[in-house]
Design a protein around this motif. Sequence first.
Motif: not given
Length: 115
Positions: A72-86
Amino acid sequence: MKSLIVFFVGITLMCCSNSDESINPTCYKDENRKVIATFENAKGKIIGPNSQTCSKLFTLEDESGKYTLTFSPCNLTEEFKEDGLDVVFSGYLFETFEVENICAFPFELTKIKVE
C-alpha cells in the motif's frame, strides 16, 4: 497472520536489500514504523480498489520474486492510479504491528515508472 509474516520476511531477504545507509523515509514518521526492507527496480502491477484486496486503496503488487506481495504505497501519485498498469519501482517496506488488520503492507515509493 504469523505464518504470513514469516513467509514475507523470507521472501524479502531473497529479493531486496536491507541496508539502511541512505534510507530517509517521509511516510509513517508519526507511527514509529521501521523500514524492514528496501526494494530496487522491482517489477509490479498497480491494482485498483476492489473487494479481493483492498476495497478503498490502490495497491502495488510486487511480481519480481517467486511470490506476489501486495503493498500500500503512501505516496502513489494520480498518474499511476490505473488498474492493471505494469510498473518498475523502488522503495521502502515498513514493519507491521501484530494488532493491525491490514490488506496490504505499508510501503513508500522512491521511484516508479511505467514498464
